[in-house]
Enzyme design. Structure first.
Site, PDB file in Angstrom:
ATOM      1  N   ASP A  22      50.793  38.606  44.599  1.00 18.88           N
ATOM      2  CA  ASP A  22      49.494  37.936  44.581  1.00 18.88           C
ATOM      3  C   ASP A  22      48.643  38.629  43.516  1.00 18.88           C
ATOM      4  OD1 ASP A  22      46.843  37.328  44.977  1.00 18.88           O
ATOM      5  OD2 ASP A  22      46.883  37.546  47.158  1.00 18.88           O
ATOM      6  N   CYS A  28      37.965  38.277  53.882  1.00 22.14           N
ATOM      7  CA  CYS A  28      39.227  37.573  54.186  1.00 22.14           C
ATOM      8  C   CYS A  28      40.382  38.552  54.289  1.00 22.14           C
ATOM      9  CB  CYS A  28      39.537  36.502  53.147  1.00 22.14           C
ATOM     10  SG  CYS A  28      38.331  35.195  53.117  1.00 22.14           S
ATOM     11  N   LYS A  66      38.703  33.554  39.157  1.00 25.64           N
ATOM     12  CA  LYS A  66      38.419  34.993  39.186  1.00 25.64           C
ATOM     13  C   LYS A  66      38.640  35.608  37.802  1.00 25.64           C
ATOM     14  CE  LYS A  66      39.917  35.462  43.993  1.00 25.64           C
ATOM     15  NZ  LYS A  66      38.734  35.614  44.826  1.00 25.64           N
ATOM     16  N   GLN A 115      43.549  39.434  42.031  1.00 24.97           N
ATOM     17  CA  GLN A 115      42.619  40.488  41.587  1.00 24.97           C
ATOM     18  C   GLN A 115      43.175  41.298  40.422  1.00 24.97           C
ATOM     19  OE1 GLN A 115      39.604  40.606  42.642  1.00 24.97           O
ATOM     20  NE2 GLN A 115      39.727  39.395  44.511  1.00 24.97           N
ATOM     21  N   HIS A 118      45.187  39.721  51.624  1.00 27.84           N
ATOM     22  CA  HIS A 118      44.167  38.690  51.843  1.00 27.84           C
ATOM     23  C   HIS A 118      44.760  37.687  52.847  1.00 27.84           C
ATOM     24  CE1 HIS A 118      41.835  35.040  50.758  1.00 27.84           C
ATOM     25  NE2 HIS A 118      40.907  35.872  50.312  1.00 27.84           N
TER      26      HIS A 118
HETATM   27  N1  7TS Z   1      44.437  36.919  47.169  1.00 26.28           N
HETATM   28  C1  7TS Z   1      43.527  37.863  46.871  1.00 26.28           C
HETATM   29  C2  7TS Z   1      43.972  39.275  46.635  1.00 26.28           C
HETATM   30  C3  7TS Z   1      42.180  37.504  46.782  1.00 26.28           C
HETATM   31  O1  7TS Z   1      41.278  38.441  46.471  1.00 26.28           O
HETATM   32  C4  7TS Z   1      41.793  36.163  47.018  1.00 26.28           C
HETATM   33  C5  7TS Z   1      40.357  35.741  47.008  1.00 26.28           C
HETATM   34  C6  7TS Z   1      42.794  35.223  47.290  1.00 26.28           C
HETATM   35  C7  7TS Z   1      44.102  35.644  47.364  1.00 26.28           C
HETATM   36  C8  7TS Z   1      42.508  33.770  47.467  1.00 26.28           C
HETATM   37  O2  7TS Z   1      42.128  33.227  46.251  1.00 26.28           O
HETATM   38  P1  7TS Z   1      41.639  31.714  46.154  1.00 26.28           P
HETATM   39  O3  7TS Z   1      41.145  31.585  44.744  1.00 26.28           O
HETATM   40  O4  7TS Z   1      42.803  30.866  46.435  1.00 26.28           O
HETATM   41  O5  7TS Z   1      40.547  31.556  47.164  1.00 26.28           O
HETATM   42  N2  7TS Z   1      39.459  36.777  47.315  1.00 26.28           N
HETATM   43  C9  7TS Z   1      38.129  36.642  47.584  1.00 26.28           C
HETATM   44  C10 7TS Z   1      37.307  37.734  47.772  1.00 26.28           C
HETATM   45  O6  7TS Z   1      37.643  38.904  47.698  1.00 26.28           O
HETATM   46  N3  7TS Z   1      36.051  37.291  48.034  1.00 26.28           N
HETATM   47  O7  7TS Z   1      36.065  35.951  48.004  1.00 26.28           O
HETATM   48  C11 7TS Z   1      37.353  35.525  47.736  1.00 26.28           C
END
Ligand code: 7TS
Length: 423
Positions: A217, A381, A243, A220, A140
């Protein structure tokens, strides 16, 4: 033969009962009851953010109605109560991840802030000119850009582990990239764009064999599987509460004490200090050294309720059920002419990314929205993943345990209509 048949039908019955229990949780999520564009909502955008069970909504509301007060700074009743509730969540996270110590659990704004903290604080102390930071081709943007900025600043090099056509890392390619120049490996546990579950335990062991620390990370992963940071033996682990059925604006950075202790603060101000004079500031102990300013207290309390909720669900049944949903949807989309799945790893979480010949993913998303179906379209992203597979964007359905096969049937019927209307 007969015994085997009886045993397997008993196993099937057990599985059905466990799936029924998982499905029964759907009614805990009030948002899922609404209609969108006159149709029952089908929410397949769980990788972007999950929905929240009533207990999380209630806990957050209760905090503001009954406990709201700033933490760590008052001797009065409410402040003590809020502090206890908030610090109680740290212990819940510690147990959720099986971390060795409470001080290894740092509250942050989310995955993005957790990675930035490590890149800015740890990264700046260990990466120098000519060094390398190793990431994978399926990261990401939040696990690319902070490292890129660090490398640019230090004259270091960002190296990328390639992925094969299924969207998997070949361990032999990875091994070749681990060298004496590699200062840290930063890797996604589960890919948001492809669904690939990486063999992170093996990959951590391989990096450690070269003395290289690893950040995982887990954005997910935490919503879908049991994560044990001591079993994985990773040095840092990050995730976002939103999430994983909790509120937005709060997440966790886990780090091993030895590394966190040696790291300088990332942000500074209130709460992260022991004493301040104009001549010198003494920093606070872990974890507070990394928690400057008033945090998202209400969000943290909501995250605590989400963790209690996750602990009540049988995570193994949940993972099996989600796997069944993914397999069902994967079989279904295979019948749609011109549809190509992007990401066909052998180990996959419940993400189904795809393109349809001659139809832009945004048009797929718009037609599905008319039917009350929420999917995500775009680059998720993860633009380098799109480049790797030669597509500008994909349509992505991502499932949670509160989704059903009936919803997948609605989704498949809508995809057939997309073909009829647009192809
Ligand atoms: N890493 C992964 C693997 C992610 O899927 C996401 C967000 C992030 C980092 C960033 O997370 P945040 O909570 O700090 O924003 N992924 C997604 C997505 O797949 N669609 O919208 C956000």
């Amino acid at each position: 033969m007969h015994t085997t048949t009886v045993q397997s039908s008993q196993a099937n019955q057990d599985l059905l009962e466990r799936f029924e229990a998982v499905r029964g949780c759907r009614h805990h999520f009030p948002l899922l009851r609404q209609r969108v564009n006159g149709k029952p909502l089908v929410y397949f955008d769980n990788a972007a953010t999950s929905q929240k069970p009533q207990v999380v909504i209630d806990a957050t509301l209760r905090y503001y109605e009954e406990e709201n007060s700033n933490i760590h700074r008052g001797v009065h009743y409410l402040s003590e109560r809020a502090t206890q509730a908030y610090e109680g969540v740290r212990v819940k996270v510690q147990h959720l991840l099986n971390a060795a110590h409470q001080r290894e659990i740092i509250f942050v704004r989310g995955t993005t802030e957790g990675i930035n903290l490590v890149a800015y604080s740890y990264g700046r102390t260990i990466v120098g000119a000519g060094d390398e930071v190793l990431i994978s081709a399926m990261e990401h943007h939040s696990n690319i850009v902070p490292w890129q900025i660090l490398c640019e600043e230090k004259g270091a090099k960002l190296r990328v582990i390639p992925i094969n056509d299924r969207g998997e890392i070949e361990l032999a390619d990875y091994e070749k990239l681990l060298t004496s120049r590699t200062k840290i490996v930063a890797l996604t546990h589960v890919s948001n764009a492809l669904g690939t579950i990486n063999p992170v335990k093996t990959m951590v062991a391989m990096a450690h064999a070269h003395g290289i620390p690893v950040l995982l990370d887990g954005a997910q992963a935490v919503p879908h599987m049991k994560v044990d940071v001591r079993d994985l033996d990773c040095d840092f682990y990050v995730f976002s509460a939103h999430k994983a059925f909790g509120p937005t604006g709060v997440g966790i950075l886990y780090g091993v004490t030895k590394l966190l202790d040696a790291m300088p603060p990332y942000q500074s101000g209130g709460d992260m200090i022991k004493s301040v004079t104009f001549e010198k500031t003494i920093y606070n102990d872990l974890p507070y050294k990394f928690e400057a300013g008033t945090p998202n207290i209400g969000g943290g309390i909501g995250m605590g309720a989400a963790i209690d909720y996750i602990n009540e669900i049988d995570l193994a049944s949940l993972a099996e059920y989600e796997h069944e949903l993914l397999a069902y949807a994967t079989r279904g989309v295979a019948e749609i002419p011109g549809l190509r799945i992007i990401g066909t790893a052998r180990e996959k979480a419940s993400v189904l990314s795809f393109v349809i010949d001659g139809i832009h993913p945004h048009d797929i998303g718009t037609i599905l929205d008319d039917e009350g179906i929420a999917i995500r379209t775009g680059h998720h992203c993860a633009q380098p993943v799109m480049q790797r597979f030669g597509v500008p964007a994909t349509a992505r359905a991502s499932f949670a345990f509160y989704n059903t096969k009936e919803e997948i049937d609605v989704f498949l019927a809508a995809l057939h209509r997309v073909r009829e209307v647009l192809a």
